[in-house]
Design a protein around this motif. Structure first.
Motif, PDB file in Angstrom:
ATOM      1  N   GLU A 166       7.285 -17.809   9.437  1.00 37.61           N
ATOM      2  CA  GLU A 166       6.130 -17.214  10.097  1.00 37.61           C
ATOM      3  C   GLU A 166       5.291 -16.416   9.104  1.00 37.61           C
ATOM      4  OE1 GLU A 166       7.503 -16.676  14.752  1.00 37.61           O
ATOM      5  OE2 GLU A 166       7.597 -14.929  13.409  1.00 37.61           O
ATOM      6  N   SER A 167       3.995 -16.260   9.446  1.00 39.97           N
ATOM      7  CA  SER A 167       3.080 -15.530   8.585  1.00 39.97           C
ATOM      8  C   SER A 167       2.063 -14.765   9.416  1.00 39.97           C
ATOM      9  CB  SER A 167       2.361 -16.488   7.634  1.00 39.97           C
ATOM     10  OG  SER A 167       1.603 -17.436   8.363  1.00 39.97           O
ATOM     11  N   THR A 168       1.344 -13.876   8.777  1.00 35.66           N
ATOM     12  CA  THR A 168       0.273 -13.135   9.432  1.00 35.66           C
ATOM     13  C   THR A 168      -1.068 -13.646   8.925  1.00 35.66           C
ATOM     14  OG1 THR A 168      -0.032 -11.403   7.753  1.00 35.66           O
ATOM     15  CG2 THR A 168       1.747 -11.083   9.361  1.00 35.66           C
ATOM     16  N   PRO A 169      -2.117 -13.513   9.735  1.00 38.23           N
ATOM     17  CA  PRO A 169      -3.458 -13.719   9.183  1.00 38.23           C
ATOM     18  C   PRO A 169      -3.753 -12.640   8.140  1.00 38.23           C
ATOM     19  CG  PRO A 169      -3.472 -13.643  11.598  1.00 38.23           C
ATOM     20  CD  PRO A 169      -2.133 -13.167  11.162  1.00 38.23           C
ATOM     21  N   ALA A 170      -4.746 -12.895   7.328  1.00 41.15           N
ATOM     22  CA  ALA A 170      -5.165 -11.890   6.355  1.00 41.15           C
ATOM     23  C   ALA A 170      -5.729 -10.677   7.091  1.00 41.15           C
ATOM     24  CB  ALA A 170      -6.220 -12.478   5.420  1.00 41.15           C
ATOM     25  N   PHE A 171      -5.446  -9.500   6.555  1.00 44.21           N
ATOM     26  CA  PHE A 171      -5.966  -8.256   7.125  1.00 44.21           C
ATOM     27  C   PHE A 171      -6.241  -7.290   5.983  1.00 44.21           C
ATOM     28  CE2 PHE A 171      -1.465  -7.729   6.667  1.00 44.21           C
ATOM     29  CZ  PHE A 171      -1.270  -6.419   6.302  1.00 44.21           C
ATOM     30  N   THR A 172      -7.074  -6.311   6.265  1.00 45.62           N
ATOM     31  CA  THR A 172      -7.438  -5.315   5.264  1.00 45.62           C
ATOM     32  C   THR A 172      -6.932  -3.956   5.701  1.00 45.62           C
ATOM     33  OG1 THR A 172      -9.417  -6.549   4.634  1.00 45.62           O
ATOM     34  CG2 THR A 172      -9.342  -4.218   4.018  1.00 45.62           C
ATOM     35  N   GLN A 173      -6.177  -3.302   4.854  1.00 46.40           N
ATOM     36  CA  GLN A 173      -5.678  -1.959   5.134  1.00 46.40           C
ATOM     37  C   GLN A 173      -6.761  -0.957   4.736  1.00 46.40           C
ATOM     38  OE1 GLN A 173      -1.662  -1.148   3.881  1.00 46.40           O
ATOM     39  NE2 GLN A 173      -2.063   1.033   3.640  1.00 46.40           N
TER      40      GLN A 173
END
Length: 236
Positions: free
Chosen positions: A169-176
Motif C-alpha cells: 500500500e501507498s499514500t498519495p503525495a502530500f506536502t507537510q
C-alpha cells in the motif's frame, strides 16, 4: 482501529503550592521530585529549538520515581504493559493499561503534573514522546493530509495522524506545511518518494522517531512484508 486519548485524566493532578519539605501520602519529600529528563528510564533522545524527545522504556517490575511534567507533552505508546501510576498527593496508585498505539497529550504548561509509575507487568513499557519547548503556538498551519492518514488529535499546540500501510500500500503525495515528529509503532520497509520521483528506503523499527521539517511533496509506500503503523505530528 483508531486509539486516541487525551492524557489520561487519572494522571492529571491538581497541585497546590507546598513547602519543599512537604510529604506525600507515602512519606516522600517533595524536594526529591526529579525533572522528567533526569528521571530513571526517561531518556532524552533528541533536542532542537522546538521539541525535546523522550524515550521512556520502563522494564518489568521497575519504578520511575516521582517526576514533574511542566511542558506540553505528546506521546505514543509503542509497547504496552500494566502500570500503576500515582499522582503526587494521592493516597494510592491507580492501575492503567495503555493500549499499543495509544496517543495522548498533556497541557502541562497550564497545569503541571507530578507522578510516579511502576510497571507491574512482565514486559517492558515503551512510550516515545516529546515536550513542546515554545510556551505558546507560533501560528504555523498544519497540513491537510490524504485519507490514508487518519487524523487523531488536533488542539492549539499540534495536529496528529495515524498511518497504517499494509504490504504494497501507498499514500498519495502530500506536502507537510508545519514541522513535526514521526513515531513508529510497527516497523517495516518504507519507501519515501519525493516530487521528482527519487525514493529513499527506510528500515523502520518500533519506537523509531524522526524530526520532520516542513517541506515539499512526498509519498510513502510499504515495500515490506508486514504492516507499518506510525503516528505523525505537526507542531503549530
Amino acid at each position: 482501529m483508531t486509539r486516541t486519548f487525551s492524557f489520561p485524566l487519572l494522571l492529571v493532578a491538581t497541585l497546590a503550592a507546598a513547602p519543599a519539605a512537604a510529604l506525600d501520602a507515602g512519606g516522600e519529600a517533595r524536594a526529591q521530585i526529579l525533572p522528567v529528563e533526569r528521571t530513571p528510564f526517561h531518556v532524552p533522545a533528541f533536542h532542537n529549538e522546538a521539541v525535546a524527545m523522550l524515550n521512556v522504556l520502563l522494564p518489568p517490575h521497575r519504578v520511575a520515581p516521582y517526576h514533574e511534567h511542566s511542558r506540553d507533552f505528546a506521546y505514543v505508546v509503542v509497547r504496552e504493559s500494566p502500570t500503576l501510576v500515582q499522582n503526587w498527593g494521592d493516597p494510592a496508585p491507580t492501575s492503567i493499561h495503555w493500549s499499543r498505539g495509544a496517543v495522548g497529550f498533556g497541557a502541562f504548561s497550564k497545569q503541571s503534573l507530578t507522578h510516579r509509575a511502576e510497571n507491574v507487568g512482565d514486559a517492558p513499557l515503551s512510550i516515545v514522546g516529546f515536550e513542546i519547548l515554545q510556551k505558546a503556538p507560533l501560528g504555523r498551519a498544519p497540513s491537510e493530509r490524504p485519507a490514508a492518514f487518519a487524523q487523531i488529535i488536533d488542539n492549539e499546540r499540534l495536529r496528529g495522524w495515524r498511518l497504517a500501510l499494509k504490504p504494497g500500500e501507498s499514500t498519495p503525495a502530500f506536502t507537510q506545511t508545519a514541522p513535526g515528529v514521526r513515531i513508529v509503532v510497527e516497523g517495516g520497509e518504507l519507501i519515501e518518494t519525493d516530487a521528482e520521483g527519487a525514493g529513499q528506503n527506510m528500515a523502520l523499527q518500533p519506537g523509531d522517531f524522526q524530526w520532520r521539517d516542513a517541506g515539499p511533496a512526498r509519498a510513502l509506500r510499504n515495500a515490506g512484508a508486514t504492516t507499518i503503523e506510525m503516528v505523525e505530528f505537526e507542531v503549530k
